[in-house]
Design an enzyme around this catalytic site. Sequence first.
Site, PDB file in Angstrom:
ATOM      1  N   GLU A   1       0.975  -1.056  -0.030  1.00 62.71           N
ATOM      2  CA  GLU A   1       0.008  -0.173   0.178  1.00 62.71           C
ATOM      3  C   GLU A   1       0.849   1.262  -0.034  1.00 62.71           C
ATOM      4  OE1 GLU A   1      -2.203  -1.529   2.996  1.00 62.71           O
ATOM      5  OE2 GLU A   1      -3.717  -2.165   1.554  1.00 62.71           O
TER       6      GLU A   1
ATOM      7  N   TYR B   1       7.626   1.949  -7.719  1.00 67.84           N
ATOM      8  CA  TYR B   1       6.664   0.591  -7.913  1.00 67.84           C
ATOM      9  C   TYR B   1       6.517   0.302  -9.217  1.00 67.84           C
ATOM     10  CZ  TYR B   1       6.784   1.201  -2.757  1.00 67.84           C
ATOM     11  OH  TYR B   1       7.072   1.300  -1.351  1.00 67.84           O
TER      12      TYR B   1
HETATM   13  C1  LIG Z   1      10.478   5.789  -2.395  1.00 72.33           C
HETATM   14  C2  LIG Z   1      11.921   5.842  -1.899  1.00 72.33           C
HETATM   15  C3  LIG Z   1      12.121   4.345  -1.025  1.00 72.33           C
HETATM   16  C4  LIG Z   1      12.819   5.590  -3.379  1.00 72.33           C
HETATM   17  O1  LIG Z   1      14.186   5.497  -2.760  1.00 72.33           O
HETATM   18  P1  LIG Z   1      15.342   6.231  -3.607  1.00 72.33           P
HETATM   19  O2  LIG Z   1      16.784   5.445  -3.125  1.00 72.33           O
HETATM   20  O3  LIG Z   1      15.347   7.420  -3.555  1.00 72.33           O
HETATM   21  O4  LIG Z   1      14.708   5.945  -5.414  1.00 72.33           O
HETATM   22  P2  LIG Z   1      15.959   5.444  -6.510  1.00 72.33           P
HETATM   23  O5  LIG Z   1      17.140   6.347  -6.415  1.00 72.33           O
HETATM   24  O6  LIG Z   1      15.987   3.808  -6.311  1.00 72.33           O
HETATM   25  O7  LIG Z   1      14.688   5.734  -7.689  1.00 72.33           O
HETATM   26  C5  LIG Z   1      14.058   4.560  -8.150  1.00 72.33           C
HETATM   27  C6  LIG Z   1      12.834   5.456  -8.809  1.00 72.33           C
HETATM   28  O8  LIG Z   1      12.382   5.892  -8.026  1.00 72.33           O
HETATM   29  C7  LIG Z   1      11.494   7.018  -8.531  1.00 72.33           C
HETATM   30  N1  LIG Z   1      11.902   8.304  -7.621  1.00 72.33           N
HETATM   31  C8  LIG Z   1      12.764   8.079  -6.734  1.00 72.33           C
HETATM   32  N2  LIG Z   1      12.611   9.329  -6.011  1.00 72.33           N
HETATM   33  C9  LIG Z   1      11.684  10.232  -6.921  1.00 72.33           C
HETATM   34  C10 LIG Z   1      11.368  11.412  -6.743  1.00 72.33           C
HETATM   35  N3  LIG Z   1      11.956  12.058  -5.491  1.00 72.33           N
HETATM   36  N4  LIG Z   1      10.351  11.831  -7.328  1.00 72.33           N
HETATM   37  C11 LIG Z   1      10.165  11.320  -8.623  1.00 72.33           C
HETATM   38  N5  LIG Z   1      10.395   9.808  -8.481  1.00 72.33           N
HETATM   39  C12 LIG Z   1      11.274   9.467  -7.692  1.00 72.33           C
HETATM   40  C13 LIG Z   1      12.193   7.300  -9.961  1.00 72.33           C
HETATM   41  O9  LIG Z   1      11.310   6.585 -10.876  1.00 72.33           O
HETATM   42  C14 LIG Z   1      13.462   6.688  -9.891  1.00 72.33           C
HETATM   43  O10 LIG Z   1      13.900   6.133 -10.959  1.00 72.33           O
HETATM   44  P3  LIG Z   1      14.710   7.061 -11.829  1.00 72.33           P
HETATM   45  O11 LIG Z   1      16.037   7.517 -10.871  1.00 72.33           O
HETATM   46  O12 LIG Z   1      15.401   6.273 -12.928  1.00 72.33           O
HETATM   47  O13 LIG Z   1      14.241   8.442 -12.262  1.00 72.33           O
HETATM   48  C15 LIG Z   1      12.552   7.196  -0.975  1.00 72.33           C
HETATM   49  O14 LIG Z   1      12.186   8.283  -1.877  1.00 72.33           O
HETATM   50  C16 LIG Z   1      12.124   7.016   0.504  1.00 72.33           C
HETATM   51  O15 LIG Z   1      12.618   6.614   1.383  1.00 72.33           O
HETATM   52  N6  LIG Z   1      11.026   7.694   0.522  1.00 72.33           N
HETATM   53  C17 LIG Z   1      10.190   7.843   1.927  1.00 72.33           C
HETATM   54  C18 LIG Z   1       9.740   6.603   2.581  1.00 72.33           C
HETATM   55  C19 LIG Z   1       8.617   6.281   1.366  1.00 72.33           C
HETATM   56  O16 LIG Z   1       7.848   6.859   0.976  1.00 72.33           O
HETATM   57  N7  LIG Z   1       8.692   4.847   1.270  1.00 72.33           N
HETATM   58  C20 LIG Z   1       7.477   4.139   0.461  1.00 72.33           C
HETATM   59  C21 LIG Z   1       6.517   3.845   1.447  1.00 72.33           C
HETATM   60  S1  LIG Z   1       5.002   3.127   0.488  1.00 72.33           S
END
Ligand SMILES: CC(C)(COP(=O)(O)OP(=O)(O)OC[C@H]1O[C@@H](n2cnc3c(N)ncnc32)[C@H](O)[C@@H]1OP(=O)(O)O)[C@@H](O)C(=O)NCCC(=O)NCCS
Length: 150
Positions: free
Chosen positions: A97, A109
């Site tokens: 979710e 995702y």
């Molecule tokens: C969601 C989260 C886990 C992504 O981790 P991350 O290490 O920053 O992401 P990645 O560098 O591996 O990026 C993978 C993809 O995610 C998406 N993405 C990550 N951050 C993004 C942002 N700020 N805006 C838009 N897309 C984003 C992109 O599609 C990205 O691919 P790309 O780099 O080729 O464009 C991180 O932002 C986080 O910890 N957020 C807070 C906690 C959270 O929301 N967890 C999920 C709860 S359901």
Amino acid sequence: MTLADVDTVLGIELEVQAYPWTRGNFIDALNCGYSCRVDEEDCEMRAYAVLRPVMDEAELLNIGVSAQQQRKGLGRAMLQEMLALAREKNMHRVFLEVRASNTAALALYRSAGFSEIGMRRGYYKNAGLNEDAITMACELTPLKPISEER
Ligand SMILES: CC(C)(COP(=O)(O)OP(=O)(O)OC[C@H]1O[C@@H](n2cnc3c(N)ncnc32)[C@H](O)[C@@H]1OP(=O)(O)O)[C@@H](O)C(=O)NCCC(=O)NCCS
């Protein structure tokens, strides 16, 4: 993730999540035997994830990357690790979710093969906030036995 990691993980959780888990949530997940992983480099905790088995499916309960390590591919790597783990355990599907406004997580995702299968209205309620949850699922292709690959 071990019990000794929980305080550090909680620090990241409180920093990056809109609806953070409590210390007790992480301890419960460990005690229940859920798959709890951390990514650490040079003694720095960078990311974590929690996967719960549900019969032949799994639910990704939590994933987070520390604010200063975001957008470096760690979230994708951690998600891939959890999907690989589910596949190894012969699970057919992973679901989760996510807040409807969490564009970063939704993009992550979708790019990993998850699609939207439902919505739970007002699922996230906290400190006066009220937000819908989108339910997503990723169908896993089973690992082929070595004999079938030849
Ligand atoms: C969601 C989260 C886990 C992504 O981790 P991350 O290490 O920053 O992401 P990645 O560098 O591996 O990026 C993978 C993809 O995610 C998406 N993405 C990550 N951050 C993004 C942002 N700020 N805006 C838009 N897309 C984003 C992109 O599609 C990205 O691919 P790309 O780099 O080729 O464009 C991180 O932002 C986080 O910890 N957020 C807070 C906690 C959270 O929301 N967890 C999920 C709860 S359901």
